[in-house]
Design a protein around this motif. Structure first.
Motif, PDB file in Angstrom:
ATOM      1  N   TYR A 312       0.816  -1.218   0.000  1.00 51.97           N
ATOM      2  CA  TYR A 312       0.000   0.000   0.000  1.00 51.97           C
ATOM      3  C   TYR A 312       0.848   1.266   0.000  1.00 51.97           C
ATOM      4  N   THR A 313       2.129   1.137   0.297  1.00 49.24           N
ATOM      5  CA  THR A 313       3.014   2.303   0.296  1.00 49.24           C
ATOM      6  C   THR A 313       4.423   1.862  -0.059  1.00 49.24           C
ATOM      7  N   SER A 314       5.196   2.762  -0.639  1.00 47.50           N
ATOM      8  CA  SER A 314       6.571   2.430  -1.029  1.00 47.50           C
ATOM      9  C   SER A 314       7.546   2.603   0.128  1.00 47.50           C
ATOM     10  N   ASN A 315       7.084   3.121   1.257  1.00 46.77           N
ATOM     11  CA  ASN A 315       7.953   3.437   2.401  1.00 46.77           C
ATOM     12  C   ASN A 315       9.032   4.445   2.008  1.00 46.77           C
ATOM     13  N   ASN A 316       8.721   5.283   1.059  1.00 47.09           N
ATOM     14  CA  ASN A 316       9.603   6.376   0.666  1.00 47.09           C
ATOM     15  C   ASN A 316       8.716   7.476   0.089  1.00 47.09           C
ATOM     16  N   GLU A 317       8.535   8.540   0.862  1.00 47.78           N
ATOM     17  CA  GLU A 317       7.598   9.588   0.467  1.00 47.78           C
ATOM     18  C   GLU A 317       7.972  10.240  -0.860  1.00 47.78           C
ATOM     19  N   PHE A 318       9.247  10.440  -1.081  1.00 41.27           N
ATOM     20  CA  PHE A 318       9.683  11.156  -2.279  1.00 41.27           C
ATOM     21  C   PHE A 318       9.419  10.325  -3.541  1.00 41.27           C
ATOM     22  N   LEU A 319       9.735   9.030  -3.475  1.00 39.67           N
ATOM     23  CA  LEU A 319       9.486   8.171  -4.637  1.00 39.67           C
ATOM     24  C   LEU A 319       7.992   7.986  -4.877  1.00 39.67           C
ATOM     25  N   GLN A 320       7.217   7.814  -3.802  1.00 35.90           N
ATOM     26  CA  GLN A 320       5.785   7.605  -3.991  1.00 35.90           C
ATOM     27  C   GLN A 320       5.109   8.864  -4.519  1.00 35.90           C
ATOM     28  N   LEU A 321       5.539  10.027  -4.016  1.00 30.14           N
ATOM     29  CA  LEU A 321       4.982  11.279  -4.516  1.00 30.14           C
ATOM     30  C   LEU A 321       5.293  11.453  -5.997  1.00 30.14           C
ATOM     31  N   THR A 322       6.513  11.088  -6.390  1.00 29.02           N
ATOM     32  CA  THR A 322       6.893  11.177  -7.801  1.00 29.02           C
ATOM     33  C   THR A 322       6.083  10.188  -8.643  1.00 29.02           C
TER      34      THR A 322
END
Length: 579
Positions: A312-322
């Motif tokens: 459900y999440t990539s555990n990396n805000e910057f990559l998931q936001l991108t």
């Protein structure tokens, strides 16, 4: 004298409103999310956002009633707030229709607008650092108690997903205490060390790797910022790096390998949707499709298959936001780091250590967790960002307080109207569940509500289970496909296979279960569902073949359910007993 008294009254009202704002964000939201019934129907985020909107309206009224004419001096932070709002709105427009959690992002926009007011008010010095330090320490102690007693508390489940995220939240609040305290040294050193030590022990006890890394790097960064000897600085940097490598490689090794696999697939999604991304909050669906395609193609090591699960999440805000917002997010992220660089540098005095503490904590947690995906965490991050020391100012002289206030008031009224309309729909949903028995009438009323709350996952899932009991054969398929379009998960695929099997679409049901298996090849539930489907189709040889595969699967977490599944598969092989 009259103007001074008027300004003091305005400061007093602002102080009271900001205290209410903090109580709402840190206590009311916590309590509202903690009660299952409220979480199910009304959603603590919605109610807390409404309260925030009312506080913002009250703030506007105090400005107008006090007849104070203030020229708005906008900082980099305020510009970042408005760019973030533009990002949210633009992405909703260029992607498909508003997805299931669009209200979540509406709440964020409302929060950003509210914080913008207090960014302007912050220049009036309504509060001292000691006030915020006392508040943060009190809140930190509350979180410590919750971590110690988390097994008996539903608040952790509904507000933070799990105790590791709660520990990351605790570490972030501790970083805020250290940052706010650094400038005036209000707390004795032994108190700071005690807070740090308790935080480290708690994070080790629950296995919160991101927090442990942040707690190592915060004092290391402080030391490197103030130390003049290059040899000593290099030694501290080397020791910190070795500590990071040890934590990643030795502490929950399998989980670390699983995260590397997630990052690899996230990179593939970014390459495929580089321009505009997949859409806000649509990462889970696209990621699980990517993971299923990866395993379906015959790729994947034993370790990757063993560790794979619904993500459900990539555990990396910057990559998931991108991944979700594409190149626009990259631009915003670059702007954010520009702000960070400007704020941790003073004119000629080197690095501002207090700001460095805060940014190190945010950076580490954002690179290895998902603070912005949790509403409690996101609120705290935004709020304490406002409390950081006075930023450099960019004065926009053409902007007057009147234009600023009226424009924001119109936007606030529009947002609050939408929020109130959704609250009314949720109240209608709760009345239906409270007053109706299962029957034709409840299906009719659910269908009437459906078009107004189509985005809510909990409502859709409950409606799906009710619709399976109704005579409308097409409705369950419509609802489960809607759920799958928002969250491509193993559970929903199994539900779809059940619907397809009930309509005698056996080949489609088998293909759907293979899709579920490809998300997590070594997971017991989807393979066992396939075994049961094959037996119901009277295809015993194929069922026995799948049963043997189930018996050969490695057990990740022993449980009574897994034992029951394996026992049943043995009986299918030995005595040809159908489920």
């Amino acid at each position: 004298m009259f103007l001074t008294n008027k300004l003091e009254r305005w400061r007093g009202i602002t102080k009271l409103l900001f205290i209410l704002f903090m109580i709402n964000n840190f206590i009311l939201l916590f309590i509202m999310n903690g009660f299952e019934s409220v979480h199910h129907y009304y959603d603590g985020q919605l109610i807390a956002s409404l309260v925030n909107g009312l506080i913002a309206v009250a703030f506007i009224l105090t400005i107008k009633l006090s007849k104070i004419k203030l020229d708005i001096s906008l900082s980099y932070k305020v510009l970042f707030v408005f760019l973030s709002v533009i990002l949210l709105v633009f992405n909703c427009l260029i992607t498909s229709s508003l997805n299931q959690n669009w209200l979540f992002f509406l709440n964020i926009v409302l929060q950003l607008i509210n914080l913008t007011f207090f960014l302007s008010a912050n220049a009036l010095s309504c509060f001292s650092n000691r006030f915020f330090i006392h508040t943060a320490i009190g809140y930190w102690l509350l979180l410590v108690i919750l971590i110690i007693t988390y097994q008996k508390s539903d608040w952790v489940k509904y507000s933070f997903d799990n105790v590791v995220i709660l520990s990351n939240y605790l570490t972030f609040i501790a970083a805020c205490v250290f940052s706010l305290n650094y400038s005036d040294k209000y707390l004795p050193k032994w108190v700071v060390l005690l807070l740090w030590g308790i935080n480290v022990l708690l994070c080790i006890s629950v296995g919160a790797r991101a927090s442990i890394v942040a707690l190592i790097f915060m004092p290391a960064a402080m030391f490197l910022a103030t130390e003049k000897r290059k040899t000593v600085k290099l030694s501290v940097a080397f020791i910190s790096l070795c500590g990071l490598i040890c934590i990643v490689s030795l502490f929950k090794t399998n989980s670390s390998l699983g995260r590397l696999f997630i990052l690899k697939n996230t990179g593939n999604i970014i390459r495929q949707h580089a321009l505009k991304g997949v859409g806000l909050n649509r990462f889970p669906g696209f990621y699980n499709l990517e993971q299923a395609a990866y395993f379906r193609s015959g790729q994947g090591t034993y370790t990757q298959k063993y560790l794979a699960d619904t993500v459900y999440t990539s555990n990396n805000e910057f990559l998931q936001l991108t991944a979700e917002t594409g190149v626009i997010a990259m631009i915003i992220s670059v702007f954010f780091f520009t702000i960070a660089y400007q704020e941790i540098r003073t004119n000629n005095n080197g690095i501002s250590t207090s700001r460095l503490i805060w940014y190190i904590a945010v950076l580490v947690l954002s690179l290895s967790s998902y603070p912005l995906r949790n509403f409690m965490f996101g609120n705290a991050l935004l709020t304490f960002w406002v409390l950081e020391h006075n930023p450099r100012k960019i004065t926009l002289k053409a902007v007057t307080s009147g234009v600023y206030v009226y424009a924001t008031a119109v936007l606030l009224v529009a947002l609050l109207s939408v929020q109130l309309a959704q609250l009314a729909v949720r109240s209608e949903w709760k009345r239906v569940d409270d007053n109706e028995e299962i029957g034709d009438d409840i299906f009719r009323k659910y269908n009437a509500i459906y078009s107004k709350i189509y985005y809510d996952e909990t409502f859709l899932l409950q409606y799906f289970h009710l619709a399976k009991l109704d005579s409308d054969e097409g409705k369950p398929g419509e609802l489960i496909n809607k759920l799958i379009s928002n969250k491509y998960s193993i559970t929903y695929l199994i539900y779809r296979a059940e619907v397809e099997a009930s309509h005698k679409l056996n080949r489609e049901a088998i293909n759907t279960l293979h899709d579920a298996i490809n998300i997590s090849p070594y997971k017991f539930i989807p393979r066992y569902a396939l075994v049961k489907l094959l037996i119901s189709n009277h295809d015993l040889p194929a069922a026995q073949k799948e049963a043997q595969i189930v018996l050969n699967l490695p057990v990740k977490v022993p449980s009574a359910r897994v034992d029951t599944i394996k026992d049943h598969c043995r009986r299918i092989l030995n005595s040809r007993l159908s489920p």
